[in-house]
Design an enzyme around this catalytic site. Structure first.
Site, PDB file in Angstrom:
ATOM      1  N   GLU A   1     -67.910 -14.949   9.714  1.00 29.51           N
ATOM      2  CA  GLU A   1     -66.870 -13.934   9.854  1.00 29.51           C
ATOM      3  C   GLU A   1     -66.893 -13.248  11.225  1.00 29.51           C
ATOM      4  OE1 GLU A   1     -67.065 -10.834   6.913  1.00 29.51           O
ATOM      5  OE2 GLU A   1     -65.782  -9.511   8.094  1.00 29.51           O
TER       6      GLU A   1
ATOM      7  N   SER B   1     -61.458  -9.584   9.942  1.00 27.26           N
ATOM      8  CA  SER B   1     -61.144  -9.454   8.531  1.00 27.26           C
ATOM      9  C   SER B   1     -59.940  -8.546   8.419  1.00 27.26           C
ATOM     10  CB  SER B   1     -62.355  -8.814   7.849  1.00 27.26           C
ATOM     11  OG  SER B   1     -62.069  -8.550   6.506  1.00 27.26           O
TER      12      SER B   1
ATOM     13  N   ARG C   1     -69.771  -9.973  17.943  1.00 28.64           N
ATOM     14  CA  ARG C   1     -69.698 -11.337  17.431  1.00 28.64           C
ATOM     15  C   ARG C   1     -68.784 -12.205  18.292  1.00 28.64           C
ATOM     16  NH1 ARG C   1     -70.225 -11.137  10.773  1.00 28.64           N
ATOM     17  NH2 ARG C   1     -72.213 -10.003  10.854  1.00 28.64           N
TER      18      ARG C   1
ATOM     19  N   ARG D   1     -73.749   0.782  11.412  1.00 29.77           N
ATOM     20  CA  ARG D   1     -73.993   0.327  10.043  1.00 29.77           C
ATOM     21  C   ARG D   1     -75.489   0.213   9.776  1.00 29.77           C
ATOM     22  NH1 ARG D   1     -69.022  -4.074   9.333  1.00 29.77           N
ATOM     23  NH2 ARG D   1     -67.436  -2.566   9.982  1.00 29.77           N
TER      24      ARG D   1
ATOM     25  N   ARG E   1     -75.921  -9.495  13.748  1.00 29.41           N
ATOM     26  CA  ARG E   1     -75.849  -8.387  12.777  1.00 29.41           C
ATOM     27  C   ARG E   1     -76.668  -7.235  13.324  1.00 29.41           C
ATOM     28  NH1 ARG E   1     -74.436  -8.313   7.490  1.00 29.41           N
ATOM     29  NH2 ARG E   1     -74.422 -10.582   7.366  1.00 29.41           N
TER      30      ARG E   1
END
Length: 418
Positions: free
Chosen positions: A345, A348, A385, A258, A273
RNA sequence: GGAGAGGUGGCCGAGCGGCCGAAGGCGCUCGCCUGCUAAGCGAGUAGGGGGUGUUGAACCUCCUCGAGGGUUCAAAUCCCUCCCUCUCCGCCA
């Protein structure tokens, strides 16, 4: 993309859905364009039918009759070409707008436009109380020699990490723990390609909207996926299932890439991140009637997986305006991150209803003919994460980390130390 | 990367300018028959768009034979470009 029937017959419902997402589109104008393009195509087809009719008679004619038939057909062919061109242009104009519209919003999705508007659905476990000065994952990982973000910056730049030693083994353990669990629930493990064509990204709704988040390989017209949802959804593109084959469930393991454009200065510490991480993703193809229960099913899998890791978490119903283009409804699971003193988060799950299926042309033979399936996705384990959450929540006073019982069979050790 | 072959319906496979959305076979579905099974007989069996229309009938029409262009009154069939697959050689985890 949305069923055009909503524009034609349920426009107010569509308008309400778009408003909840904060999307401003002139639907009346779109509807006009739609009827215009249909009229235009109808006219073109009428001419074409006449042309073909004359054309068929030509071989049985001769002399003057033949010559005049060829001339007449030729004239119609020219007219058809012109009419077709304008019909195609109108289609393209319509589709340019139509395909950018986000999915219809599920009525039960939370109201609001921002991340903060998400509504807490439930919470489990309690944040740990440390009798000592707790460290964050960077301190813990660096001291144990299992995480190196400084050298990663030297090699690759910011937002990368090296995962080393026992922490690398914990990743493999997490992946196998997740796969074993999911196989027990009917998922087929998949290792998909992470380089895909543009059509796969378009089909899953990431293009054109989120194109700036995707790494591209221009020399080869390929793109690095941000989630294995993309190749897995596209895996069955252009296919028609028998209803007896559904549901079909996959557990995809892949690295995810990403660009994190527009997140400068946000979550800059450690590997929370990053541009590259590994993830096990659940993906389901189901009949439309089954998609809501499937969504609950995926959420339940996520909860059981995170419970097995003994992490405190809460479930939130994501706000309409924060859903992304393909989801009609989305739940996030947020684990407790002691260093941030809040829930963030980790997984999801989205019900994308027929939005991706329509773009990818994935159907099944139903009783009333072929119809689009519903697709759903859900993170089973986002490795990066989850590693952070494990380290920070299960850290001990001496800077080592307790491995939860469920993982020990897979790690072969019960303590993350040097 | 070099040389060659090829991409047709769920599958195999014919067709190489009009009567072809497409022979034949397999598979599948339904029915018949044989007291099971196997065999046999008959019928059906691609996807999508638009229109009239019903509301989950039907009919008309257009598009689709890897993709996109072109030639022609007419293209699965001829021409161009691209993509993909296979075989051989080279390189390679």
């Amino acid at each position: 993309m949305i069923d055009i029937a909503y524009l034609r017959d349920h426009r107010s419902e569509l308008a309400a859905s778009l408003e909840r997402r904060g999307v401003d589109v002139d639907l009346d104008e779109l509807a006009n364009l739609d009827s215009q393009r249909r009229r235009s195509r109808f006219e073109a087809e009428e001419i074409r039918a006449k042309q073909k009719e004359i054309g068929k008679s030509i071989s049985s004619l001769s002399g003057d009759a033949k010559q005049s038939a060829i001339a007449a057909a030729g004239e119609l062919a020219d007219r058809y070409k012109t009419l077709l061109t304008s019909a195609d242009a109108l289609d393209e104009e319509f589709n340019t707008t139509w395909t950018t519209l986000p999915n219809l919003t599920d009525p039960s999705a939370a109201d609001g436009l921002e991340e903060e508007d998400a509504i807490e659905v439930s919470s489990h476990g309690t944040p740990p109380e440390f009798a000592f000065e707790a460290k964050d994952h960077v301190e813990l990982g660096s001291a144990l020699g299992v995480l190196d973000v400084e050298r990663a910056a030297k090699v690759s730049g910011s937002r990368f990490g090296f995962i080393l030693g026992k922490l690398a083994i914990v990743e493999f353990a997490l992946v196998r723990y997740t796969m074993d669990y999911l196989m027990g629930h009917g998922f087929t493990p998949v290792i998909p390609p992470v380089l895909v064509r543009e059509s796969a990204l378009y089909g899953t709704g990431f293009f054109p909207g989120d194109a700036e988040q995707v790494y591209s390989i221009p020399d080869d017209d390929l793109y690095l996926v941000g989630t294995s949802e993309v190749p897995i959804a596209a895996f069955h593109g252009d296919e028609i299932f028998e209803s007896s084959e559904l549901p079909i469930r996959y557990a995809g393991y892949s690295t995810c890439f990403r660009r994190e454009a527009g997140t400068y200065g946000k979550d800059t510490r450690g590997i929370f991140r990053v541009h590259q991480f590994d993830k096990v993703e659940m993906f389901s193809f189901v009949e439309p009637e089954a998609s809501q229960s499937e969504h609950d099913f995926l959420l339940a899998r996520e909860e059981e997986l995170i419970q097995g890791l003994e992490l405190p978490y809460r479930v939130v119903n994501v706000a309409a305006g924060d859903l992304g283009s393909s989801a009609a409804k989305k739940y996030d699971i947020e684990a407790w991150f002691p260093s941030q003193n809040r829930y963030r988060e980790v997984t999801s799950t989205s019900n994308t209803t027929d939005y991706q299926a329509r773009r990818l042309k994935i159907r099944y033979r139903g009783e009333s003919g072929n119809q689009f399936v519903h697709t759903l996705n859900g993170t089973a384990t986002a490795v990066g994460r989850t590693l952070i959450a494990l380290m920070e929540n299960h850290q001990l006073e001496d800077g080592t980390v307790r491995i939860p019982d469920a993982l020990v069979p897979y790690t072969g050790f019960d303590l993350l130390d040097r």
